[in-house]
Design a protein around this motif. Structure first.
Motif, PDB file in Angstrom:
ATOM      1  N   VAL A 227      39.641  -2.463 -32.776  1.00 53.74           N
ATOM      2  CA  VAL A 227      40.662  -2.256 -31.743  1.00 53.74           C
ATOM      3  C   VAL A 227      40.845  -3.521 -30.914  1.00 53.74           C
ATOM      4  N   ALA A 228      42.094  -3.840 -30.584  1.00 48.71           N
ATOM      5  CA  ALA A 228      42.413  -4.861 -29.588  1.00 48.71           C
ATOM      6  C   ALA A 228      43.129  -4.163 -28.435  1.00 48.71           C
ATOM      7  N   ILE A 229      42.938  -4.669 -27.240  1.00 50.32           N
ATOM      8  CA  ILE A 229      43.590  -4.115 -26.056  1.00 50.32           C
ATOM      9  C   ILE A 229      44.500  -5.181 -25.456  1.00 50.32           C
ATOM     10  N   TYR A 230      45.747  -4.826 -25.252  1.00 46.09           N
ATOM     11  CA  TYR A 230      46.711  -5.722 -24.622  1.00 46.09           C
ATOM     12  C   TYR A 230      46.297  -5.924 -23.166  1.00 46.09           C
ATOM     13  N   ASP A 231      46.132  -7.157 -22.756  1.00 46.06           N
ATOM     14  CA  ASP A 231      45.591  -7.474 -21.439  1.00 46.06           C
ATOM     15  C   ASP A 231      46.667  -7.447 -20.358  1.00 46.06           C
ATOM     16  N   TYR A 232      47.164  -6.256 -20.071  1.00 47.71           N
ATOM     17  CA  TYR A 232      48.036  -6.060 -18.912  1.00 47.71           C
ATOM     18  C   TYR A 232      47.710  -4.705 -18.316  1.00 47.71           C
ATOM     19  N   TYR A 233      47.275  -4.711 -17.076  1.00 43.80           N
ATOM     20  CA  TYR A 233      46.628  -3.549 -16.493  1.00 43.80           C
ATOM     21  C   TYR A 233      47.528  -2.331 -16.331  1.00 43.80           C
ATOM     22  N   LEU A 234      48.785  -2.497 -15.949  1.00 41.38           N
ATOM     23  CA  LEU A 234      49.608  -1.327 -15.632  1.00 41.38           C
ATOM     24  C   LEU A 234      49.867  -0.416 -16.833  1.00 41.38           C
TER      25      LEU A 234
ATOM     26  N   LYS B 116      38.899   4.613 -14.849  1.00 37.23           N
ATOM     27  CA  LYS B 116      37.949   3.544 -15.150  1.00 37.23           C
ATOM     28  C   LYS B 116      37.011   3.956 -16.275  1.00 37.23           C
ATOM     29  N   GLU B 117      36.538   5.184 -16.243  1.00 34.77           N
ATOM     30  CA  GLU B 117      35.651   5.673 -17.295  1.00 34.77           C
ATOM     31  C   GLU B 117      36.338   5.632 -18.655  1.00 34.77           C
ATOM     32  N   GLU B 118      37.617   6.025 -18.690  1.00 35.77           N
ATOM     33  CA  GLU B 118      38.371   5.999 -19.942  1.00 35.77           C
ATOM     34  C   GLU B 118      38.576   4.570 -20.423  1.00 35.77           C
ATOM     35  N   LEU B 119      38.881   3.666 -19.514  1.00 34.36           N
ATOM     36  CA  LEU B 119      39.061   2.263 -19.884  1.00 34.36           C
ATOM     37  C   LEU B 119      37.780   1.665 -20.449  1.00 34.36           C
TER      38      LEU B 119
ATOM     39  N   ASP C  59      41.514  -4.166  -9.468  1.00 39.25           N
ATOM     40  CA  ASP C  59      40.052  -4.248  -9.362  1.00 39.25           C
ATOM     41  C   ASP C  59      39.384  -3.453 -10.489  1.00 39.25           C
ATOM     42  N   VAL C  60      39.909  -2.260 -10.773  1.00 37.69           N
ATOM     43  CA  VAL C  60      39.373  -1.445 -11.871  1.00 37.69           C
ATOM     44  C   VAL C  60      39.524  -2.183 -13.191  1.00 37.69           C
ATOM     45  N   TRP C  61      40.682  -2.805 -13.387  1.00 40.61           N
ATOM     46  CA  TRP C  61      40.931  -3.558 -14.620  1.00 40.61           C
ATOM     47  C   TRP C  61      39.938  -4.717 -14.756  1.00 40.61           C
ATOM     48  N   THR C  62      39.709  -5.415 -13.663  1.00 37.29           N
ATOM     49  CA  THR C  62      38.753  -6.540 -13.688  1.00 37.29           C
ATOM     50  C   THR C  62      37.367  -6.056 -14.051  1.00 37.29           C
ATOM     51  N   GLU C  63      36.965  -4.920 -13.488  1.00 35.22           N
ATOM     52  CA  GLU C  63      35.648  -4.361 -13.815  1.00 35.22           C
ATOM     53  C   GLU C  63      35.558  -4.026 -15.300  1.00 35.22           C
TER      54      GLU C  63
END
Length: 368
Positions: free
Chosen positions: A180-187, A213-216, A359-363
């Motif tokens: 899996v790859a994740i597109y790095d844009y938080y929204l 956050k748990e799901e991410l 902040d959640v995305w950064t974590e």
């Protein structure tokens, strides 16, 4: 509502196969500016655009039919577009491509001219993308949706079971760990995480962030990489990964001829809808031509050319777009009513919640 740079903006998601074409278009636009001088003198129509509007195949029919030239300046994201406007003089620009949900902010700044609804094909638009809650302010229409698509699951259907891609749960299960790859844009990805846990993207609050956050973190545990546009698309296109979280037709459609194994799904939990609109500047010196341009873009021919632009493909807002059968198949045109029924809008947090989401995305990014 606050403007988030690049919110729902697919111009930051250029498929690799079209970057060269996009570069040629951008160079042509720059050459036009250098050759013709200032904005006021450069063209009959001055347009602030996303890269899909720089395609000569889109612009030339309008220019030839109307005996005008379209002078374009390309930008990525509403924030960048607004910065250009703030640095310009009144009347420098005639039309603008903008995220549909950001039109009220432009109206609040006094930038846009109401559009004549009786001269636009509103009845032909997919009802779900008219976005009247954003494009109409105080009973007046200031924008018209021209193109849309989804942040969802992009995948290689020869490497994964397409049936698995009908649920967001596949992104956090063990079956595709490391693929899996994740597109790095938080929204959009936060929006997808919210959908996975049964939340509505338009109703998110700070109280929802721990579960999101748990799901991410579960997605991150399965991911081989979290990458910006080029890195994540390259990973999917080359087979380094088989699934792209946040992908969609804007990734797979443009690459369909080169790699027909790439596809996208709208899982049963839903997908995140992006949409872009056209607006006319209140201080435009060429309002008649500006309206003709908007009418052309919204016409069946213009919609087909915009939908299949060299920079990135996307769904035309007009149901009567003159797409070929092959193009409709690639975009999955006939499935759109079902897709739209399950799609939800981009999260549009206020400034405080937006910071907490970042902040959640950064974590998540820093998690091992």
């Amino acid at each position: 509502m606050t403007i988030n740079p690049d919110i729902s903006n697919p111009t930051t998601r250029k498929p690799l196969s079209v970057l060269k074409s996009h570069l040629h278009a951008a160079c042509a636009a720059t050459a036009l500016l250098l050759a013709t001088g200032s904005l006021a003198q450069a063209a009959d129509l001055n347009a602030l655009i996303w890269c899909d509007h720089a395609d000569p195949a889109l612009l030339q029919p309008f220019e030839e039919a109307n005996g005008v030239k379209v002078n374009v300046k390309e930008f990525e994201g509403t924030g960048a577009g607004m910065a250009i406007v703030e640095q310009s003089q009144p009347g420098d620009w005639d039309v603008m491509v903008i995220d549909s949900i950001d039109i009220p902010r432009g109206v609040e700044k006094g930038l846009f001219e109401p559009l004549p609804e009786d001269k636009l094909p509103l009845a032909d638009l997919f009802p779900q993308v008219k976005m009247d809650s954003s494009t109409v302010v105080d009973g007046k229409r200031y924008g018209i949706t021209e193109k849309f698509g989804y942040n969802t699951i992009g995948y290689n259907k020869t490497k994964v079971d397409p049936a698995d891609m009908q649920s967001l749960a596949a992104l956090t299960g063990d079956k595709y760990k490391g693929k899996v790859a994740i597109y790095d844009y938080y929204l959009p990805v936060i929006g997808m995480a919210a959908l996975a846990i049964g939340k509505k993207t338009a109703e998110l609050t700070e109280a929802d962030l721990p579960a999101i956050k748990e799901e991410l973190l579960k997605m991150k545990a399965n991911a081989k990489l979290v990458g910006e546009v080029t890195a994540s698309q390259t990973a999917l296109a080359t087979g380094e990964v088989d699934i792209l979280v946040g992908g969609g037709e804007w990734v797979t459609a443009g690459l369909a001829k080169e790699n027909p194994a790439l596809d996208f799904s709208i899982p049963r939990e839903g997908a995140v809808l992006w949409s872009q609109s056209l607006a006319m500047f209140k201080d435009s010196k060429n309002k008649d031509t500006a309206l003709k341009f908007i009418q052309y873009i919204m016409s069946p021919e213009g919609q087909a050319r915009l939908a299949t632009s060299a920079c990135y493909w996307g769904m035309p807002a007009n149901t009567k777009a003159a797409l070929s059968d092959e193009q409709k198949k690639i975009l999955r045109f006939d499935e759109q009513p079902d897709f739209l029924a399950r799609a939800q809008p981009y999260p549009a947090p206020d400034a405080d919640l937006d910071k907490k989401m970042q902040d959640v995305w950064t974590e998540m990014l820093q998690a091992q």
